[in-house]
Design a protein around this motif. Structure first.
Motif, short mmCIF file in Angstrom:
data_model
loop_
_atom_site.label_atom_id
_atom_site.label_comp_id
_atom_site.label_asym_id
_atom_site.label_seq_id
_atom_site.Cartn_x
_atom_site.Cartn_y
_atom_site.Cartn_z
N PHE A 240 0.85 -1.20 0.00
CA PHE A 240 0.00 0.00 0.00
C PHE A 240 0.88 1.25 0.00
O PHE A 240 2.00 1.25 0.55
CB PHE A 240 -0.90 0.04 1.24
CG PHE A 240 -1.95 -1.03 1.28
CD1 PHE A 240 -3.10 -0.93 0.50
CD2 PHE A 240 -1.80 -2.15 2.10
CE1 PHE A 240 -4.08 -1.90 0.55
CE2 PHE A 240 -2.76 -3.13 2.13
CZ PHE A 240 -3.91 -3.00 1.36
N THR A 241 0.32 2.32 -0.57
CA THR A 241 0.94 3.63 -0.36
C THR A 241 0.51 4.15 1.00
O THR A 241 -0.41 3.61 1.64
CB THR A 241 0.52 4.60 -1.47
OG1 THR A 241 -0.90 4.81 -1.38
CG2 THR A 241 0.88 4.06 -2.85
N SER A 242 1.15 5.21 1.44
CA SER A 242 0.80 5.79 2.74
C SER A 242 -0.65 6.24 2.78
O SER A 242 -1.37 6.00 3.77
CB SER A 242 1.74 6.97 3.05
OG SER A 242 3.06 6.53 3.18
N SER A 243 -1.10 6.91 1.70
CA SER A 243 -2.48 7.41 1.68
C SER A 243 -3.48 6.26 1.66
O SER A 243 -4.53 6.33 2.31
CB SER A 243 -2.69 8.32 0.46
OG SER A 243 -2.39 7.61 -0.74
N LEU B 271 -3.71 4.79 5.16
CA LEU B 271 -4.45 5.65 6.08
C LEU B 271 -5.95 5.47 5.94
O LEU B 271 -6.70 5.66 6.91
CB LEU B 271 -4.07 7.11 5.84
CG LEU B 271 -2.73 7.58 6.43
CD1 LEU B 271 -2.38 8.98 5.93
CD2 LEU B 271 -2.78 7.56 7.95
N GLU B 272 -6.41 5.11 4.76
CA GLU B 272 -7.84 4.97 4.52
C GLU B 272 -8.39 3.64 5.05
O GLU B 272 -9.60 3.45 5.11
CB GLU B 272 -8.14 5.09 3.02
CG GLU B 272 -7.83 6.48 2.46
CD GLU B 272 -7.97 6.52 0.95
OE1 GLU B 272 -8.24 5.44 0.36
OE2 GLU B 272 -7.81 7.60 0.36
N ARG B 273 -7.53 2.75 5.41
CA ARG B 273 -7.98 1.42 5.85
C ARG B 273 -8.19 1.41 7.36
O ARG B 273 -7.48 2.09 8.11
CB ARG B 273 -6.95 0.34 5.47
CG ARG B 273 -6.79 0.20 3.96
CD ARG B 273 -5.78 -0.87 3.61
NE ARG B 273 -6.26 -2.20 3.95
CZ ARG B 273 -7.08 -2.92 3.18
NH1 ARG B 273 -7.53 -2.41 2.04
NH2 ARG B 273 -7.45 -4.12 3.55
N THR B 274 -9.19 0.63 7.76
CA THR B 274 -9.48 0.50 9.19
C THR B 274 -8.63 -0.62 9.78
O THR B 274 -7.96 -1.39 9.07
CB THR B 274 -10.96 0.17 9.41
OG1 THR B 274 -11.24 -1.10 8.81
CG2 THR B 274 -11.84 1.23 8.77
#
Length: 743
Positions: A269-272, A275-278
């Motif tokens: 994953f990228t950082s963004s 961040l969107e994942r729970t």
């Protein structure tokens, strides 16, 4: 926590976004309840099926080991079964070693049941579970038709006979002994696992709902200390972006605040995106449960004022990668604090340990398998160092010597086992440590026991001997059996010698008796025949025709009786004569006698067809008698054939050479074929075809003594064929037709 959430909710777009996230979480948890949970339950059930089948395979491996000992002659069939049953009865596995194996046979009779001994040796084919299901009959059907399989039923708990529960069993047939080995595990934990996941999902819904209410509340609260949090975030961001490990910042509600770029190398994953994942989307269910339980304990300590903000939690968690696979991560979690020393978030440093984890699991599994094999061997296995000090021994060693491991670990083997101050005489371990070669020896001890001991050197990576394996097997009973067999063989040989001597004596007495009887019979026969012929010569002119006929009959009967005595003596000699086996040319033997028969009656039109190359192994004198008797028989019964024909040959049938003598004489009725070889049994009147009726009996006894078989075929008026078998001079192919020559 309150200040942190208020700061985050200072912006309206964050509040709206968070509401959408909560709604999505509610939808996700609902889908989890209705879709994922059933699949999870099914997966757990399949794992139990695999687990039970693997355990039964282990049990079968133990039984097969004792079967191999039976095949090797180390154990008898009954001993092998008893040892296998005893070991299976003692085997436990699973949580708290509660699970066990049982055995029934193909008739559903219980052989082994560790916790229900009252069922052993009992026919349970009609036994039903709580629902009326004939479970044991179904087990026998599955094992006999499919070889192995699973089934479920309701069964009482072995530690609470009044309580029943669902149980999953796996049964497999062990064909060599007609055993059915099975094991079962209760499904209570399956239901508990499902309930646990349901509770977690319900808790998640409650938490999400509570968070939604809380977010709405905090939205209207002030957003203070924003600058301080931003400074803290910037500081950690600089650290995180310059380290190889993945650094994650979370608030006290476990919401992601920051993820370092190295997350891409770890999970794709990228950082963004990260961040969107729970947290639920990041961790597998088992790891999610672990971290939730841990954080709940920390929150409780925090609420009670007992939290240790300086400690670092080490947790191994399984996380999802972007491609759907998983990675094992070692996480170091510690608190982030504000200036007042209050916790405002969590910092997590993550490191990939997938390979280390898998390698460790593989090594652990291999070690468990090796230990299981060593512990269940029928031999005593001991590992010792170069000084013969015991480092390890399998379970059987402790049982045989009735000692605990603490009593012998570190001791020298000869002192621990036998109380000696020096190694046992002839110990192969000493020799294998000296020579570096595997050594086998049989050692007898003062107590009368006898052991087969094998010493095997153990080398390190540099090729240096670091110790030895001592493998011992009790062969006392085997040695005693060998001695008993030797004694019995000696007794048998002595009895054979004695019986042989008795038989030789009986044969000598029978020979003397036979010749005595023949001599005593011949004297009166000679008198009867001689005086009858003298009366005919001297007084024949004074007798009428009837008187002359009477005397002629007396003379003929005396001659037949004399011939009968001769044939009986021949039959006796054939039975008792010693065999001298050589390779005999039957072709030359048949041709020689055929010429004699033709010389006796040169006026007869006759043809002999004798195959070339007829050979067999046997006694030349006896085979000549048999061949001449069969040729005489054929010559006699072809007297009315014009021209007569006798054929001698052989053919091959079912890998057996069959010789034959065939004629075109009057033949016989097949209904009386068995009577041909019985003494004095004649199928034709003696005035038509003379003879004593013993010739074919002599032939049969000769063939029998050579280990062969003789029989006859054909019908009256179609000639007769006599077939017989003998051993060949050489094992070579025999064609159906040999070259023939006529005489």
């Amino acid at each position: 926590m309150q200040i942190n959430l208020s700061d985050f909710l200072r912006k309206k777009e964050n509040f709206r976004l968070l509401l959408v996230v909560f709604l999505l979480l509610i939808l996700f948890v609902s889908l989890y309840l209705f879709l994922v949970l059933p699949a999870l339950r099914s997966g757990i059930y399949r794992e139990k099926e695999v687990f039970t089948s693997e355990m039964v395979d282990n049990g079968l491996a133990v039984i097969d080991h004792f079967r191999n000992l039976e095949d090797q002659g180390i154990l008898s069939a009954e001993e092998a079964k008893e040892e296998a049953a005893r070991l299976i009865r003692e085997m436990r596995y699973g949580e708290d070693d509660r699970d066990y194996f049982w055995i029934i046979d193909y008739d559903a009779t219980v052989i082994v049941h560790p916790f229900r001994p009252e069922l052993e040796k009992t026919d349970v084919s009609e036994t039903e579970d709580e629902t009326g299901f004939l479970l044991f009959r179904e087990m026998v059907r599955i094992a006999r038709e499919d070889g192995a399989g699973h089934l479920t039923y309701q069964w009482q708990y072995y530690d609470d006979s009044e309580r029943t529960g669902g149980k999953l069993s796996y049964v497999a047939a062990y064909e060599p002994w007609q055993w059915i080995v099975g094991t079962g595990i209760y499904l209570t934990d399956l239901d508990a696992a499902a309930a646990r996941h349901q509770n977690i999902a319900a808790l998640a819904l409650t938490v999400i709902f509570a968070l939604t209410v809380t977010v709405t509340y905090y939205y209207y609260r002030g957003r203070e200390k924003e600058e301080e949090l931003l400074k803290t975030e910037e500081k950690y961001r600089l650290i995180a972006e310059n380290t190889a490990d993945t650094i994650t910042l979370m608030d006290m509600d476990l919401n992601y605040i920051y993820v370092s770029p190295s997350i891409y190398n770890l999970r794709g994953f990228t950082s963004s995106e990260a961040l969107e994942r729970t947290l639920e989307q990041t961790l597998t269910p088992e790891s999610l449960c672990l971290i939730m339980e841990t954080m709940q304990r920390e929150m409780q300590l925090l609420a009670e004022g007992k939290a240790d903000f300086k400690k670092t939690l080490q947790m191994e968690l399984e996380e999802y990668k972007k491609d759907g696979s998983t990675v094992w991560v070692e996480n170091s979690l510690s608190y982030m604090k504000n200036k007042a020393g209050e916790p405002i978030g969590i910092i997590c440093v993550s490191k990939d340990i997938t390979e280390r984890k898998r390698h460790g699991e593989k090594l652990n599994k291999e070690q468990q398998e090796k230990n299981l094999i060593l512990e269940n061997l029928a031999e005593l296995v001991t590992y010792m160092d170069k000084d013969m000090r015991i480092n390890w021994a399998n379970r059987l060693v402790a049982e045989i010597h009735q000692k605990k491991p603490s009593d012998y670990i570190g001791e020298k083997c000869f002192r621990a086992w036998h109380g000696y101050t020096e190694p046992c005489p002839g110990c192969p371990v000493v020799e294998c440590l000296d020579t570096g070669r595997r050594t086998l020896n049989t050692v007898e001890y003062p107590d009368g026991s006898c052991w087969r001991v094998t010493g095997t050197p153990v080398y390190d990576q540099n090729g240096e001997i670091i110790g030895a394996l001592d493998t011992s097997l009790d062969i006392t009973e085997l040695k005693e059996t060998e001695k008993e067999l030797k004694r019995l063989n000696e007794e048998l040989e002595q009895r054979v010698r004695e019986r042989t001597a008795e038989l030789e004596k009986t044969n000598r007495e029978l020979t003397a008796f036979t010749y005595s009887v023949s001599h005593d019979l011949r004297a009166p026969l000679r008198s009867i025949g001689g005086f009858s012929e003298a009366v005919l010569e001297d007084y024949g002119e004074y007798l009428d025709d009837q008187g002359v006929d009477y005397l002629q009959r007396v003379c003929a009967s005396a001659r037949r009786m004399n011939n009968l005595i001769d044939d009986l003596l021949k039959l006796s000699r054939v039975t008792r004569q010693e065999l001298h086996r050589d390779c005999i040319n039957l072709t030359d033997m048949a041709e020689a006698y055929a010429r004699q028969l033709q010389e006796k009656d040169p006026q007869r039109r006759f043809e002999f067809v004798i195959a070339e190359g007829l050979e067999a192994v046997g006694d030349a004198a006896l085979l000549r008698i048999a061949l001449e008797n069969m040729l005489d028989n054929a010559w006699k019964f072809t007297a009315t054939s014009d021209p007569g024909r006798i054929e001698v040959g052989c053919f091959k049938k079912e890998n057996r050479t069959i010789y034959f003598i065939r004629d075109n004489g009057i033949g016989f009725d097949m209904a009386y074929a068995e009577d041909l070889f019985k003494p004095f049994r004649r199928l034709h009147p003696p005035d038509e075809y003379p003879g004593t009726g013993i010739g074919l009996s002599i032939v049969q006894r000769i063939i029998d003594r050579h280990g062969g078989r003789i029989w006859a075929e054909r019908k009256p008026g179609e000639g007769a064929s006599f077939y017989f078998t003998l051993d060949l001079c050489e094992q070579e192919d025999v064609t159906n037709e040999h070259p023939r020559r006529n005489i």
